[in-house]
Enzyme design. Structure first.
Site, PDB file in Angstrom:
ATOM      1  CG  PHE A  42     -13.593   1.841   6.957  1.00  0.00           C
ATOM      2  CD1 PHE A  42     -12.715   1.304   5.670  1.00  0.00           C
ATOM      3  CD2 PHE A  42     -13.661   0.891   8.222  1.00  0.00           C
ATOM      4  CE1 PHE A  42     -13.463  -0.087   5.527  1.00  0.00           C
ATOM      5  CE2 PHE A  42     -14.194  -0.465   7.901  1.00  0.00           C
ATOM      6  CZ  PHE A  42     -13.553  -1.103   6.675  1.00  0.00           C
TER       7      PHE A  42
ATOM      8  CG  ASN B 214      -3.829  -2.353   6.484  1.00  0.00           C
ATOM      9  OD1 ASN B 214      -3.850  -2.586   5.360  1.00  0.00           O
ATOM     10  ND2 ASN B 214      -4.347  -2.989   6.936  1.00  0.00           N
TER      11      ASN B 214
ATOM     12  CB  THR C 217      -7.460  -5.828   9.579  1.00  0.00           C
ATOM     13  OG1 THR C 217      -7.340  -7.161   8.673  1.00  0.00           O
ATOM     14  CG2 THR C 217      -7.757  -4.590   8.673  1.00  0.00           C
TER      15      THR C 217
ATOM     16  NE  ARG D  57      -2.299  -5.451   6.995  1.00  0.00           N
ATOM     17  CZ  ARG D  57      -3.205  -6.185   6.971  1.00  0.00           C
ATOM     18  NH1 ARG D  57      -3.684  -7.140   7.678  1.00  0.00           N
ATOM     19  NH2 ARG D  57      -4.052  -5.955   5.656  1.00  0.00           N
TER      20      ARG D  57
ATOM     21  CG  HIS E 280      -5.287  -6.115   0.032  1.00  0.00           C
ATOM     22  ND1 HIS E 280      -6.942  -5.936   0.614  1.00  0.00           N
ATOM     23  CD2 HIS E 280      -5.715  -6.868  -1.271  1.00  0.00           C
ATOM     24  CE1 HIS E 280      -7.401  -6.868  -0.412  1.00  0.00           C
ATOM     25  NE2 HIS E 280      -6.940  -7.393  -0.438  1.00  0.00           N
TER      26      HIS E 280
ATOM     27  CE1 TYR F 162      -9.119  -3.058  -0.253  1.00  0.00           C
ATOM     28  CE2 TYR F 162      -8.736  -1.134  -0.992  1.00  0.00           C
ATOM     29  CZ  TYR F 162      -8.086  -2.280  -0.423  1.00  0.00           C
ATOM     30  OH  TYR F 162      -7.031  -2.213   0.115  1.00  0.00           O
TER      31      TYR F 162
ATOM     32  NE  ARG G  86      -7.136 -13.484   6.270  1.00  0.00           N
ATOM     33  CZ  ARG G  86      -7.635 -11.860   5.696  1.00  0.00           C
ATOM     34  NH1 ARG G  86      -7.439 -11.411   4.932  1.00  0.00           N
ATOM     35  NH2 ARG G  86      -8.706 -11.389   7.053  1.00  0.00           N
TER      36      ARG G  86
ATOM     37  CE  LYS H  96      -3.896  -1.804   2.613  1.00  0.00           C
ATOM     38  NZ  LYS H  96      -5.245  -2.132   3.358  1.00  0.00           N
TER      39      LYS H  96
HETATM   40  P1  CMP Z   1      -7.216  -4.612   3.701  1.00  0.00           P
HETATM   41  O1  CMP Z   1      -7.079  -5.764   3.836  1.00  0.00           O
HETATM   42  O2  CMP Z   1      -7.266  -3.945   2.412  1.00  0.00           O
HETATM   43  O3  CMP Z   1      -9.036  -4.206   3.406  1.00  0.00           O
HETATM   44  C1  CMP Z   1      -9.898  -3.296   3.616  1.00  0.00           C
HETATM   45  C2  CMP Z   1      -9.305  -2.826   4.523  1.00  0.00           C
HETATM   46  O4  CMP Z   1     -10.149  -1.018   5.090  1.00  0.00           O
HETATM   47  C3  CMP Z   1      -8.472  -2.956   5.772  1.00  0.00           C
HETATM   48  O5  CMP Z   1      -7.048  -3.502   5.063  1.00  0.00           O
HETATM   49  C4  CMP Z   1      -8.062  -2.358   6.097  1.00  0.00           C
HETATM   50  O6  CMP Z   1      -6.782  -1.109   5.780  1.00  0.00           O
HETATM   51  C5  CMP Z   1      -9.562  -0.872   5.897  1.00  0.00           C
HETATM   52  N1  CMP Z   1      -9.398  -0.633   7.027  1.00  0.00           N
HETATM   53  C6  CMP Z   1     -10.313  -1.857   8.204  1.00  0.00           C
HETATM   54  N2  CMP Z   1     -11.643  -1.023   9.184  1.00  0.00           N
HETATM   55  C7  CMP Z   1     -10.885  -0.489   9.318  1.00  0.00           C
HETATM   56  C8  CMP Z   1     -11.023   1.569  10.121  1.00  0.00           C
HETATM   57  N3  CMP Z   1     -11.927   0.996  10.857  1.00  0.00           N
HETATM   58  N4  CMP Z   1     -10.777   2.355   9.755  1.00  0.00           N
HETATM   59  C9  CMP Z   1     -10.130   2.724   8.658  1.00  0.00           C
HETATM   60  N5  CMP Z   1      -9.423   1.620   7.572  1.00  0.00           N
HETATM   61  C10 CMP Z   1     -10.310   0.685   8.061  1.00  0.00           C
END
Ligand code: CMP
Length: 138
Positions: free
Chosen positions: A58, A113, A92, A103, A116, A50, A86, A10
């Site tokens: 979010f 984070n 996450t 991560r 993905h 997404y 994963r 990312k």
């Molecule tokens: P990802 O695995 O890319 O899939 C969805 C993304 O949404 C996740 O990683 C996080 O980076 C993001 N995400 C999930 N929960 C939140 C949150 N509460 N606030 C901001 N971003 C979020």
């Protein structure tokens, strides 16, 4: 069980200079790179990618962030790819990620984070198809 997953390094991890270290960890964990590109996606493209999260609070922040700078997108192959990847990337929220995960090492927050990883075989296929044509896979 599929043997492929989809990942993105990312914009935060790219900005912080972690592409090389993250690819090294992916290689060391036994994943083979099937397809890879370095690109910047638009806000509209991030919204499409997404879309499943479009009702989440979010969504705006997430799609703004994912279109804020270049990313590395890749399709990876390994036995049990989705689950093993994963495990490699960790939770996450980096605050909850295991020691030694990508991560834990390189992510800064829940929103930013570092990487993905697809959450299912079905989504791995959908996400890989979003970024790559058949001609771009080896
Ligand atoms: P990802 O695995 O890319 O899939 C969805 C993304 O949404 C996740 O990683 C996080 O980076 C993001 N995400 C999930 N929960 C939140 C949150 N509460 N606030 C901001 N971003 C979020």
């Amino acid at each position: 069980m599929s043997n492929r997953t989809f990942t993105m390094i990312k914009p935060d991890a790219v900005r912080n200079g972690h592409i090389g270290n993250i690819l090294q960890m992916i290689n060391a964990a036994g994943f083979r790179i099937i397809a890879m590109k370095y690109l910047k996606i638009s806000k509209q493209q991030a919204e499409k990618f997404y879309e499943v999260h479009s009702e989440r609070p979010f969504y705006g922040e997430l799609t703004e962030f994912m279109s804020s700078g270049p990313i590395v997108a890749a399709i990876l192959e390994k036995d049990n790819a989705v689950a093993d990847f994963r495990t490699l990337i960790g939770a996450t929220n980096p605050a909850q990620a295991e020691e030694g995960t990508i991560r834990k090492k390189y992510a800064t927050s829940l929103g930013e984070n570092a990487v993905h990883g697809s959450d299912s075989d079905e989504n791995a296929a959908i996400e890989g198809n979003f970024f790559f044509s058949g001609l771009e896979r080896f």
